[in-house]
Design an enzyme around this catalytic site. Structure first.
Site, PDB file in Angstrom:
ATOM      1  N   GLY A   1       0.819  -1.204   0.000  1.00  0.00           N
ATOM      2  CA  GLY A   1       0.000   0.000   0.000  1.00  0.00           C
ATOM      3  C   GLY A   1       0.851   1.251   0.000  1.00  0.00           C
TER       4      GLY A   1
ATOM      5  N   HIS B   1      -1.057  -5.122  13.098  1.00  0.00           N
ATOM      6  CA  HIS B   1      -0.497  -4.847  11.762  1.00  0.00           C
ATOM      7  C   HIS B   1       0.839  -5.582  11.585  1.00  0.00           C
ATOM      8  CE1 HIS B   1      -0.453  -1.710   8.272  1.00  0.00           C
ATOM      9  NE2 HIS B   1       0.003  -2.882   7.885  1.00  0.00           N
TER      10      HIS B   1
END
Length: 320
Positions: free
Chosen positions: A81, A284
């Site tokens: 990303g 994460h």
């Protein structure tokens, strides 16, 4: 070939978040400097031509030197990303390329997607709590076998997730992406088909990039179409999910969720998601694993070799 720190100042300069001495085979024809987000820069940022963004340091750190990088030609992330860097692209020198790390995290992130799915379905957190309490709780839990899985975001990570689902005898794997197409495994449906696909899915795995189109893709309407008892797995970006809408469904006990990413992130202490019923949260960690460093070094070797030879770079996602 070893990295050259002392070459002519006329050579292009690359800033790397990994010590250049630790990356075997870096091409000659470049100067190298190490910067991993510390308060002091290794050189004048204006000298930098190839900037590899520090990994998992946050937008404020990653974007901090960009306004001073007047000779910049390439920004390379070590994430798939690029939502934290993309807003800065219009401010970069004209022609600067933004490249992502497509492929770098496929295996590690797909592993975590599968681990979260299995852990949530089989209630591994519940068994861990029972172990902590010294209690033998033998109960039936859902299996992944015979379930219908919907993968939303069928890029390289989505495909890697399906690769790992194959041995688990799922009843069906349905693929969704921005651009419909046909793959060796079957058709990829358009995002517009989600309202018809969601009610049939036992597990919905989000693996889409965060863009203006995907922000809050999993909103109240999306979640409301999921079947009772379904599991939402998010290994994409936290803001792909409307947190308040998800909390509503979790607190009702209608859905379950396994989340490696959240909105906000990091998830602050005391946030209701921490104690929401049916929620499994990891901080994460889809990318940070033993697979990261060797693959990051290989990506940088390849991109820097292409840069030196003025060959097309891989994974270009935007141009200033």
């Amino acid at each position: 070939m070893s990295a050259d720190h002392s070459g002519s100042a006329a050579l292009p300069l690359a800033w790397l978040p990994i010590e250049p001495e630790e990356i075997e085979g870096l091409p000659e024809g470049l100067r190298y400097a190490h910067w991993n987000g510390g308060p002091d820069y290794p050189t004048d940022p204006a000298e930098c031509s190839f900037y590899c963004v520090p990994y998992l340091k946050g937008t404020a750190v990653s974007a901090r030197p960009l306004p001073e990088m007047s000779r910049l030609r390439v920004v390379q992330t070590l994430t798939a990303g690029v939502d934290d860097i993309l807003p800065a692209v219009p401010l970069l020198p004209s022609g600067t390329l933004l490249c992502n790390a497509r492929g770098l995290h496929d295996a590690s992130t797909a592993e975590l997607a599968l681990a979260l799915t299995l852990a949530a379905l089989r209630d591994i957190p519940g068994f861990v709590r029972a172990q902590d309490a010294g209690e033998w709780r033998q109960e039936f839990r859902p299996a992944l076998a015979d379930k219908s899985v919907l993968i939303v975001g069928y890029g390289s990570i989505g495909a890697a997730i399906e690769d790992r689902l194959v041995p688990f005898e799922c009843a069906r794997v349905v693929r969704v992406a921005r651009s419909p197409r046909t793959t060796a495994r079957g058709p990829v449906q358009p995002v517009a088909a989600l309202p018809q696909l969601l009610p049939d899915a036992d597990v919905v795995i989000l693996a889409t990039p965060l863009t203006d189109e995907t922000r809050h893709l999993a909103d109240a309407a999306f979640l409301g179409r999921m079947k009772d008892g379904a599991l939402l797995v998010n290994i994409a970006r936290g803001a792909v999910v409307d947190t308040e809408a998800l909390l509503t469904e979790l607190e009702r006990g209608r859905l379950r969720a396994a989340l490696d990413v959240t909105d906000p992130e990091p998830l602050p202490a005391g946030h209701p998601l921490w104690k929401a019923p049916g929620a499994l949260i990891t901080p994460h960690v889809g990318g940070p694993s033993s697979a990261y460093l060797p693959r990051a070094k290989a990506l940088l070797r390849d991109q820097l070799a292409r840069f030196v030879l003025d060959e097309p770079l891989r994974n270009v996602v935007a141009t200033a």
